[in-house]
Enzyme design. Structure first.
Site, PDB file in Angstrom:
ATOM      1  N   ASP A  44       0.821  -1.208   0.000  1.00 43.92           N
ATOM      2  CA  ASP A  44       0.000   0.000   0.000  1.00 43.92           C
ATOM      3  C   ASP A  44       0.858   1.262   0.000  1.00 43.92           C
ATOM      4  OD1 ASP A  44      -2.765   0.683  -0.169  1.00 43.92           O
ATOM      5  OD2 ASP A  44      -2.552   1.626   1.788  1.00 43.92           O
ATOM      6  N   CYS A 131     -10.841   4.660  -4.679  1.00 41.98           N
ATOM      7  CA  CYS A 131      -9.716   4.740  -3.723  1.00 41.98           C
ATOM      8  C   CYS A 131     -10.109   5.639  -2.550  1.00 41.98           C
ATOM      9  CB  CYS A 131      -8.462   5.299  -4.386  1.00 41.98           C
ATOM     10  SG  CYS A 131      -8.174   4.658  -6.031  1.00 41.98           S
ATOM     11  N   TYR A 135     -12.715   3.146   0.506  1.00 44.17           N
ATOM     12  CA  TYR A 135     -11.964   3.174   1.765  1.00 44.17           C
ATOM     13  C   TYR A 135     -12.768   3.846   2.874  1.00 44.17           C
ATOM     14  CZ  TYR A 135      -7.587   0.789   1.151  1.00 44.17           C
ATOM     15  OH  TYR A 135      -6.652  -0.207   1.034  1.00 44.17           O
ATOM     16  N   TYR A 160      -8.935   5.719   8.352  1.00 46.17           N
ATOM     17  CA  TYR A 160      -9.929   5.614   7.277  1.00 46.17           C
ATOM     18  C   TYR A 160     -11.369   5.735   7.774  1.00 46.17           C
ATOM     19  CZ  TYR A 160      -5.965   4.731   4.344  1.00 46.17           C
ATOM     20  OH  TYR A 160      -4.767   4.877   3.668  1.00 46.17           O
ATOM     21  N   GLU A 202      -9.757  -2.915  -5.849  1.00 44.59           N
ATOM     22  CA  GLU A 202      -9.688  -2.778  -4.388  1.00 44.59           C
ATOM     23  C   GLU A 202      -9.897  -4.158  -3.746  1.00 44.59           C
ATOM     24  OE1 GLU A 202      -8.696  -0.335  -2.654  1.00 44.59           O
ATOM     25  OE2 GLU A 202      -8.911   1.387  -3.971  1.00 44.59           O
TER      26      GLU A 202
HETATM   27  C1  NSP Z   1      -5.233   0.132  -2.467  1.00 47.65           C
HETATM   28  C2  NSP Z   1      -5.688   1.389  -1.792  1.00 47.65           C
HETATM   29  N1  NSP Z   1      -6.792   2.011  -2.243  1.00 47.65           N
HETATM   30  C3  NSP Z   1      -7.185   3.169  -1.587  1.00 47.65           C
HETATM   31  C4  NSP Z   1      -6.505   3.692  -0.522  1.00 47.65           C
HETATM   32  C5  NSP Z   1      -6.972   4.913   0.171  1.00 47.65           C
HETATM   33  N2  NSP Z   1      -6.405   6.050  -0.407  1.00 47.65           N
HETATM   34  C6  NSP Z   1      -5.371   3.024  -0.127  1.00 47.65           C
HETATM   35  N3  NSP Z   1      -4.616   3.448   0.904  1.00 47.65           N
HETATM   36  N4  NSP Z   1      -4.955   1.842  -0.755  1.00 47.65           N
END
Ligand code: NSP
Length: 216
Positions: A44, A131, A135, A160, A202
């Protein structure tokens, strides 16, 4: 109905599948194996760098100056603020080497980068929206269902599931709705397709972390 509302309906089933993933359940109750969380955080962190670059490319292309500033802020947040969470976990875990991009992360990043480079900016903002949005929803869901006592993943959950992240998500949704309103039906369809593809990715990102999936 707004583009965002219509589009969320198309991924509702996929979103519910995400909520049922063992990675999400175990993150929420604190039982996720540390090895899996470390893999996820390392991937990530690499993801966030490229996500930030993608957001910068969108900032350079989007018409409205306020939206330029919004995507510049989103890019900075991804690279500095969100990644600070990862760096703090790396410090706790003694991780010094994040390794290379593994398949799911590689696929996702390259989808976002090529969409931002080659598609219209409307499609690009839709591609990055999960994203933010997925989240936030997953973060809120975990926040409400978590085991908050001695959960090693508490910092992730608070980031989050927190209000600051949610404000940025609302902005990103509003920009997508605005550009969707001012474009053609064909582009709106492409926006929805891009949103669905990122939603799928995701899912696969978390799945890959749970399975510790690496290249051959
Ligand atoms: C794979 C992924 N997707 C979204 C996010 C949130 N920005 C993240 N940290 N990582």
């Amino acid at each position: 109905m707004k583009w965002s509302e219509q589009t969320w309906q198309t991924i509702e089933e996929k979103y519910n599948s995400i909520l049922k993933m063992p990675f999400i359940k175990e993150l929420s109750d604190g039982t996720l194996l540390l090895e899996k969380f470390k893999f996820y955080m390392a991937q990530d962190s690499l993801y966030l760098e490229h996500f930030g670059r993608t957001l910068s490319l969108i900032a350079a292309k989007i018409q409205d100056l306020q939206d330029v500033l919004a995507y510049m802020r989103f890019a900075e947040n991804a690279i500095v603020v969100e990644n600070a969470l990862h760096e703090s976990y790396f410090k706790d875990f003694g991780v010094t080497d994040k390794g290379i991009l593994q398949p799911a992360c590689h696929h996702y990043i390259h989808f976002l980068r090529s969409t931002a480079a080659l598609e219209s900016v409307e499609v690009a903002v839709a591609a990055v929206l999960p994203c933010f949005w997925i989240y936030r929803e997953v973060g809120d869901y975990i926040y409400k269902n978590q085991n908050a006592i001695n959960n090693p993943y508490q910092k992730w959950i608070e980031t989050y599931g927190g209000d600051e992240f949610s404000i940025a998500v609302d902005q990103a949704i509003a920009i997508c709705d605005k550009v969707a309103e001012n474009t053609t039906e064909e582009t709106r369809k492409r926006m929805t397709e891009a949103f669905i593809t990122s939603t799928r990715m995701e899912y696969h990102f978390w799945e890959a972390a749970y399975q510790l999936k690496t290249w051959m």
